[in-house]
Design a protein around this motif. Structure first.
Motif, mmCIF file in Angstrom:
data_model
loop_
_atom_site.group_PDB
_atom_site.id
_atom_site.type_symbol
_atom_site.label_atom_id
_atom_site.label_comp_id
_atom_site.label_asym_id
_atom_site.label_seq_id
_atom_site.Cartn_x
_atom_site.Cartn_y
_atom_site.Cartn_z
ATOM 1 N N LEU A 138 0.846 -1.175 0.000
ATOM 2 C CA LEU A 138 0.000 0.000 0.000
ATOM 3 C C LEU A 138 0.890 1.235 0.000
ATOM 4 C CD1 LEU A 138 -2.773 -0.846 2.636
ATOM 5 C CD2 LEU A 138 -2.710 -1.370 0.213
ATOM 6 N N ARG A 139 0.655 2.113 -0.960
ATOM 7 C CA ARG A 139 1.377 3.387 -1.003
ATOM 8 C C ARG A 139 0.385 4.482 -0.666
ATOM 9 N NH1 ARG A 139 6.081 5.544 -3.212
ATOM 10 N NH2 ARG A 139 6.672 3.480 -3.969
ATOM 11 N N LEU A 140 0.493 5.030 0.533
ATOM 12 C CA LEU A 140 -0.386 6.095 0.984
ATOM 13 C C LEU A 140 0.257 7.432 0.646
ATOM 14 C CD1 LEU A 140 -1.117 3.536 2.748
ATOM 15 C CD2 LEU A 140 -1.851 5.141 4.501
ATOM 16 N N VAL A 141 -0.457 8.260 -0.098
ATOM 17 C CA VAL A 141 0.038 9.580 -0.500
ATOM 18 C C VAL A 141 -0.671 10.620 0.338
ATOM 19 C CG1 VAL A 141 0.321 11.201 -2.404
ATOM 20 C CG2 VAL A 141 0.482 8.741 -2.826
ATOM 21 N N GLY A 142 0.104 11.457 1.034
ATOM 22 C CA GLY A 142 -0.468 12.381 1.997
ATOM 23 C C GLY A 142 -1.084 13.632 1.401
ATOM 24 N N PHE A 143 -0.686 14.026 0.174
ATOM 25 C CA PHE A 143 -1.195 15.249 -0.432
ATOM 26 C C PHE A 143 -1.104 15.108 -1.947
ATOM 27 C CE2 PHE A 143 3.245 15.589 0.581
ATOM 28 C CZ PHE A 143 3.833 16.100 -0.563
ATOM 29 N N ASP A 144 -1.664 16.062 -2.652
ATOM 30 C CA ASP A 144 -1.681 16.030 -4.119
ATOM 31 C C ASP A 144 -0.285 16.377 -4.642
ATOM 32 O OD1 ASP A 144 -2.221 16.061 -6.777
ATOM 33 O OD2 ASP A 144 -3.648 17.719 -6.727
ATOM 34 N N VAL A 145 0.462 15.355 -5.021
ATOM 35 C CA VAL A 145 1.842 15.572 -5.457
ATOM 36 C C VAL A 145 1.919 16.168 -6.860
ATOM 37 C CG1 VAL A 145 2.748 13.735 -3.991
ATOM 38 C CG2 VAL A 145 1.990 13.193 -6.306
ATOM 39 N N LEU A 146 0.813 16.145 -7.599
ATOM 40 C CA LEU A 146 0.817 16.686 -8.951
ATOM 41 C C LEU A 146 0.520 18.180 -8.989
ATOM 42 C CD1 LEU A 146 -0.977 13.863 -10.976
ATOM 43 C CD2 LEU A 146 1.458 14.162 -10.500
ATOM 44 N N LYS A 147 0.171 18.758 -7.850
ATOM 45 C CA LYS A 147 -0.110 20.189 -7.819
ATOM 46 C C LYS A 147 1.171 20.988 -7.981
ATOM 47 C CE LYS A 147 -2.681 23.656 -5.178
ATOM 48 N NZ LYS A 147 -3.484 23.915 -3.950
ATOM 49 N N ARG A 148 2.200 20.625 -7.237
ATOM 50 C CA ARG A 148 3.535 21.199 -7.404
ATOM 51 C C ARG A 148 4.514 20.034 -7.536
ATOM 52 N NH1 ARG A 148 1.414 24.717 -3.431
ATOM 53 N NH2 ARG A 148 1.354 26.911 -4.087
ATOM 54 N N VAL A 149 4.963 19.816 -8.748
ATOM 55 C CA VAL A 149 5.732 18.608 -9.047
ATOM 56 C C VAL A 149 7.165 18.743 -8.546
ATOM 57 C CG1 VAL A 149 6.560 17.086 -10.864
ATOM 58 C CG2 VAL A 149 4.301 18.133 -11.054
ATOM 59 N N ARG A 150 7.580 17.772 -7.766
ATOM 60 C CA ARG A 150 8.979 17.647 -7.345
ATOM 61 C C ARG A 150 9.392 16.197 -7.563
ATOM 62 N NH1 ARG A 150 10.286 20.280 -1.626
ATOM 63 N NH2 ARG A 150 12.355 19.783 -2.430
ATOM 64 N N MET A 151 10.311 16.006 -8.480
ATOM 65 C CA MET A 151 10.736 14.648 -8.815
ATOM 66 C C MET A 151 11.453 14.005 -7.635
ATOM 67 S SD MET A 151 9.697 14.048 -11.891
ATOM 68 C CE MET A 151 10.685 12.688 -12.533
ATOM 69 N N PRO A 152 11.345 12.672 -7.489
ATOM 70 C CA PRO A 152 12.066 11.986 -6.413
ATOM 71 C C PRO A 152 13.567 12.221 -6.507
ATOM 72 C CG PRO A 152 10.456 10.531 -7.442
ATOM 73 C CD PRO A 152 10.522 11.761 -8.285
ATOM 74 N N ARG A 153 14.227 12.207 -5.352
ATOM 75 C CA ARG A 153 15.667 12.439 -5.334
ATOM 76 C C ARG A 153 16.434 11.312 -6.012
ATOM 77 N NH1 ARG A 153 16.652 14.643 0.897
ATOM 78 N NH2 ARG A 153 15.312 16.523 0.729
ATOM 79 N N LYS A 154 16.003 10.089 -5.790
ATOM 80 C CA LYS A 154 16.663 8.939 -6.395
ATOM 81 C C LYS A 154 15.875 8.514 -7.625
ATOM 82 C CE LYS A 154 18.630 7.172 -2.065
ATOM 83 N NZ LYS A 154 18.732 5.999 -1.144
ATOM 84 N N LEU A 155 16.509 8.616 -8.778
ATOM 85 C CA LEU A 155 15.859 8.267 -10.038
ATOM 86 C C LEU A 155 16.595 7.107 -10.683
ATOM 87 C CD1 LEU A 155 15.225 11.850 -11.459
ATOM 88 C CD2 LEU A 155 13.558 10.331 -10.395
ATOM 89 N N ASP A 156 15.826 6.181 -11.213
ATOM 90 C CA ASP A 156 16.379 4.988 -11.856
ATOM 91 C C ASP A 156 16.653 5.310 -13.323
ATOM 92 O OD1 ASP A 156 17.177 2.482 -12.565
ATOM 93 O OD2 ASP A 156 15.164 1.590 -12.545
#
Length: 443
Positions: A138-156
């Motif tokens: 289960l991935r619980l998202v606390g807020f709308d991450v698409l409102k202000r986009v910040r890419m994850p620090r670790k990218l594959d």
């Protein structure tokens, strides 16, 4: 007894805290989640886990051994058993939690209760993914991450793998050409389609990849990236010459594969099951990514002669889409609309484009062109994208899965600078040398 001064101080602190929390929630949702939302949601989850699972129908009857043990040791009422819960893992955007499913349960049971779990634990969204048989996350998202986009620090990142956007579950949307060779990106004017292309080309610019562009709008979209392009066509006439050169390059690569594997030269290309990735690295040709901006311009005709040229170009594109993957040639086709009304071959070409990204479109028919044949339920989501949310899109593929994504802002100047700084990585392909764009060099 508490005096009035103490009450005033405590009340003032509470007001300040409330105002600060409201401001942080509106302007800095990530900070608000870490300071306020995460502790509250964690307490809700830990305190109500069993009852919520039971209310959602995710519990099962206990085993006989468990029933006997409870009755002998505690003599309490034996309650249904929820899925075994793993360790809570907080993130900057939410929580991650793994569940061991009970016998008889399946991941679809948990996914069907995602909306109930969201309300019960006070989070923005809950997403369910399968880790392995019997284990879901289960991935619980606390807020709308698409409102202000910040890419994850670790990218594959890897060869031909480019993170270009953020998914609604706070993971990166990666354009992987090794897995999804060809893609179609649709979107109306000012929908964010160009921003998607900037991230894509900027990500590929630092890799040992040949970038080829077809931009029939006189090159206004792709010309800023000319220092990193191995070839560029800026009108249909140039595209009509460039596409046969790419087909010829593809045929030479098939001959190389045949020679390496001892396959007779007369065997048709369609019967070759291997690809360039089976060749030794010293003999492997460089991968080629062909970016076609505003594909409709290739289909427009005014005279009988234009019709013949159009049919020839479409045939070459279809051949590249059908056979290019094994030769290390990949397509990224962009446009505002892409349906049968464009002309002969349009539908056949679209069927070869596995990956689909649909930004805001002007009508439902355009959304159906992009997603209707692979994920019909995603069409409605694409039609609800607001004009004030550029970069927001719906991404899907032929597996039927889809998700909302949003591309972060990247200025044209920064993208062009990345291409200039990576110009030395542009591979030398003799077949494409006549189409190499002229680049002005500043002293």
């Amino acid at each position: 007894m508490v005096d009035a001064t103490t009450l005033l101080v405590v009340g003032g602190l509470l007001v300040v805290f409330g105002v600060g929390a409201a401001y942080a929630r509106a302007r800095h949702p990530g900070l608000y989640w870490s300071m306020v939302g995460l502790p509250i949601s964690t307490a809700r989850l830990l305190g109500s886990y069993g009852s919520v699972m039971e209310a959602c129908g995710l519990t099962v009857a206990p085993s006989r051994l468990r029933v006997m043990a409870v009755r002998v040791t505690t003599r309490r009422e034996v309650r249904p058993v929820p899925p075994r819960r793993g360790i809570l893992r907080p993130t900057s955007t939410g929580l991650r939690l793994r569940l061991r499913l009970a016998p008889g349960q399946e991941p679809a049971d948990v996914a069907a209760s995602a909306e109930r779990l969201r309300h019960a634990w006070g989070v923005h969204a809950v997403y369910v993914s399968t880790v392995k048989p019997g284990l879901v996350e289960l991935r619980l998202v606390g807020f709308d991450v698409l409102k202000r986009v910040r890419m994850p620090r670790k990218l594959d990142t890897a060869l031909l793998r480019v993170p270009v956007a953020l998914r609604e579950d706070a993971t990166a949307f990666v354009r992987d050409y090794r897995t999804v060779p060809h893609g179609l990106t649709l979107g109306a004017t000012l929908s964010g389609k160009s921003m998607f292309l900037r991230h894509l080309i900027s990500g590929l610019a630092s890799q040992p990849v040949a970038l080829v562009g077809i931009d029939c709008k006189r090159g206004v979209e792709l010309a800023p990236f000319a220092p990193r392009l191995s070839a560029l066509a800026t009108d249909p006439a140039e595209a009509a010459e460039l596409l046969p050169a790419l087909v010829g390059e593809m045929e030479e690569r098939y001959d190389l594969i045949k020679t390496r594997q001892g396959i007779a030269p007369g065997i048709p290309d369609e019967e070759i099951t291997s690809d360039i990735w089976g060749l030794p690295e010293s003999e492997r040709p460089v991968p080629i990514v062909l970016v076609v901006d505003e594909v409709a311009e290739l289909f427009l005709i005014a005279t009988r002669k234009d019709e013949e040229r159009r049919d020839e170009m479409v045939t070459h594109l279809i051949r590249l889409a059908q056979l290019g993957r094994a030769a290390g040639i990949y397509l990224e086709v962009c446009g505002q609309r892409f349906g049968a009304e464009l002309g002969k071959g349009a539908t056949m070409l679209r069927a070869q484009l596995t990956g689909r990204v649909c930004h805001r479109v002007n009508d439902e028919a355009s959304a159906k062109m992009a997603l209707g044949d692979i994920a019909p339920e995603a069409v409605g989501a694409a039609c609800t994208i607001a004009p004030d949310a550029p970069g927001l899109a719906v991404a899907g593929d032929t597996s039927g899965g889809w998700s909302r994504i949003r591309t972060p802002y990247l200025s044209l100047a920064d993208a062009a600078a990345t291409c200039r700084n990576s110009a030395h990585l542009t591979p030398d392909l003799p077949a494409l040398k006549p189409f190499r764009p002229d680049v002005l060099v500043n002293d």
